[in-house]
Design an enzyme around this catalytic site. Structure first.
Site, PDB file in Angstrom:
ATOM      1  N   ASN A 191      27.821   5.254  -3.750  1.00  0.00           N
ATOM      2  CA  ASN A 191      26.579   5.691  -2.482  1.00  0.00           C
ATOM      3  C   ASN A 191      27.216   6.929  -1.984  1.00  0.00           C
ATOM      4  OD1 ASN A 191      28.005   4.853  -0.178  1.00  0.00           O
ATOM      5  ND2 ASN A 191      29.066   3.679  -0.977  1.00  0.00           N
ATOM      6  N   VAL A 200      34.329  -6.222   7.306  1.00  0.00           N
ATOM      7  CA  VAL A 200      34.492  -6.044   8.819  1.00  0.00           C
ATOM      8  C   VAL A 200      34.771  -7.157  10.227  1.00  0.00           C
ATOM      9  CG1 VAL A 200      31.734  -5.612   9.726  1.00  0.00           C
ATOM     10  CG2 VAL A 200      33.233  -4.537  11.198  1.00  0.00           C
ATOM     11  N   PHE A 234      29.254  -0.509  11.697  1.00  0.00           N
ATOM     12  CA  PHE A 234      27.885   0.520  11.591  1.00  0.00           C
ATOM     13  C   PHE A 234      26.549  -0.132  11.073  1.00  0.00           C
ATOM     14  CE2 PHE A 234      27.855   4.860  12.629  1.00  0.00           C
ATOM     15  CZ  PHE A 234      29.464   4.451  13.171  1.00  0.00           C
ATOM     16  N   LYS A 247      23.152  -8.021  12.325  1.00  0.00           N
ATOM     17  CA  LYS A 247      24.572  -7.936  11.942  1.00  0.00           C
ATOM     18  C   LYS A 247      25.704  -7.876  12.545  1.00  0.00           C
ATOM     19  CE  LYS A 247      23.165  -5.476   7.912  1.00  0.00           C
ATOM     20  NZ  LYS A 247      22.829  -3.847   7.917  1.00  0.00           N
ATOM     21  N   LYS A 277      28.042 -10.859  12.417  1.00  0.00           N
ATOM     22  CA  LYS A 277      29.714 -10.049  11.157  1.00  0.00           C
ATOM     23  C   LYS A 277      30.396 -10.348  12.548  1.00  0.00           C
ATOM     24  CE  LYS A 277      27.797  -7.076   7.731  1.00  0.00           C
ATOM     25  NZ  LYS A 277      28.695  -6.666   6.956  1.00  0.00           N
TER      26      LYS A 277
END
Ligand code: PMT
Length: 411
Positions: free
Chosen positions: A210, A308, A323, A337, A341
């Protein structure tokens, strides 16, 4: 630690004999890795020529507020935004008086008013002028407003007299300026940061990757170090230079990043996951370079480890900052998220183009963050990643210390 490396310093020079020392100061700032733009008052140009500073700073010198050429390029607003810090050395009694009054009648005073960067003055004047009640009042007013005063020192003066009013020597000024970038808000805390992309091999020469450059993560590692933390940086392929005093571990794939993070994280109290980790990798990487055929080619992908989430789910979890790189519904997706997470904080950034069609987020000098935590949020407006990183580290430190205090109180 040299905190000046990569910093943008506007060096203001006002009229005083000590201006000759600022030529050496410009050299030493550049030796320390800072980029320097010099702004001179008319008084200063009577002592040393702009050409001297142009040669030493390798940048044009700015002297005029109403300079059409300058306004088109690096006008006072642009200079004000560009600066990580403004140092006026020498700062004359007159310039201190003007700054204390908030006047904006030349380029230097105008840009001081227009900038949010820390402002430091190195006073240099005859000792009687320094001890005059007006100058003393002005210096108190400026200090109350958060302006840093470096010096003056005592000693023999250019006028032949002795007393307080000498500009600090260049190494002392470099030390003092460097100190502005050390906040100590994460003093002795161990911080683990991930940065950059991951490369997932398709065959020996091709990969799925990426556009992440690593800049955001590297800026965070540097800002954490400047805040007094012991920093380990795990980076995917990136051409960014390792920040000073930061322990760097290079990896290539998501699996390697996962292994390195799991190995390191138990030694850390804070984990910041700024890396753009691939969510999928080719199920099998070909041992030989794939040949071109007429038929279409399909590559089967499998999920990578969610690093993460693994850290946030561990029993001895650190303070975890993730992030969210989003192209739409930024806040909603980031909040999802944060929850899914189990993060302590998330920094959401829009990736793509900004209002001026410039790249933002991935592979850009600039970013803008919406930082969200369980019971609060803060928007960090578009700025250079180095600036944003310092702001984010301050937020992380604040929340981390608050959590720690809460744990102590409830233990
Ligand atoms: O490197 P730059 O060019 O400076 O660009 C900076 C950046 C845009 C890459 C950076 O600011 C950023 O947003 N990094 C996170 C990119 C990302 O992967 O976002 P995400 O929304 O897909 O992932 C959410 C979080 O999970 C991130 O903290 C990510 O590091 C983490 N993750 C994702 C996938 C995975 N397999 N493991 C993870 O740990």
């Amino acid at each position: 630690m040299n905190t000046l490396n990569g910093k943008h310093i506007v060096l203001g020079i006002t009229g005083g004999i000590a201006a000759y020392k600022s030529a050496e100061l410009t050299r030493r700032l550049r030796d320390a890795g800072a980029q320097v733009r010099v702004v001179m008052t008319h008084g200063a140009t009577g002592f040393v020529t702009p050409l001297t500073f142009q040669a030493l700073s390798a940048n044009p010198v700015h002297t005029e507020l109403l300079d059409e050429a300058a306004e088109a390029g690096m006008g006072h607003i642009e200079l004000a935004r560009w600066a990580d810090a403004i140092l006026i050395a020498p700062a004359s009694a007159n310039s201190m008086a003007k700054l204390a009054q908030g006047r904006a009648d030349d380029l230097l005073t105008t840009l001081c008013l227009a900038s949010e960067a820390p402002l430091a003055l190195a006073p240099a004047m005859n000792h009687v002028m320094w001890s005059d009640a007006a100058t003393q009042d002005n210096s108190s007013i400026l200090q109350q407003r958060g302006v840093h005063l470096f010096g003056p020192a005592s000693g023999s003066q250019a006028c032949g007299e002795t007393g307080e009013g000498r500009m600090l020597d260049v190494p002392e000024l470099i030390d003092a300026l460097s100190g502005l970038f050390k906040s100590g808000v994460l003093q002795d805390i161990n911080v683990l940061v991930t940065a950059g992309p991951t490369w997932e091999p398709i065959d020996p020469v091709r990969f799925i990757g990426n556009r992440s450059s690593g800049r955001m993560g590297f800026a965070l590692a540097r800002a954490a170090r400047e805040a007094g933390a012991n920093v380990t940086l795990i980076s995917g392929p990136s051409s960014e230079a390792t920040p000073e005093d930061v322990h760097r571990i290079d990896v290539e794939t998501a699996a390697q990043m996962y292994e390195a993070v799991i190995q390191q994280v138990r030694h850390n109290q804070v984990f910041i996951s700024a890396a753009a980790v691939a969510d999928y990798r080719p199920k099998t990487a070909s041992a030989q370079k794939l040949k071109k055929h007429d038929a279409e080619l399909s590559i089967e992908l499998e999920r990578t480890e969610d690093i993460v989430s693994a850290v946030a789910g561990s029993s001895t979890r650190p303070f975890v900052v993730g992030f969210a790189a989003e192209t739409e519904n930024i806040e909603t997706n980031a909040r999802t998220k944060l929850k899914n997470k189990a993060l302590d904080m998330i920094a959401a950034n829009r990736v793509g183009k900004d209002a001026n069609a410039q790249d933002i987020g991935f592979n850009s000098e600039y970013n803008a963050l919406h930082v969200i935590w369980t019971d609060g949020e803060q928007v960090l407006e578009q700025a250079r990643k180095t600036t944003l990183a310092r702001e984010l580290i301050n937020l992380v430190a604040h929340q981390y210390n608050k959590n720690r205090q809460h744990e102590k109180n409830t233990a």
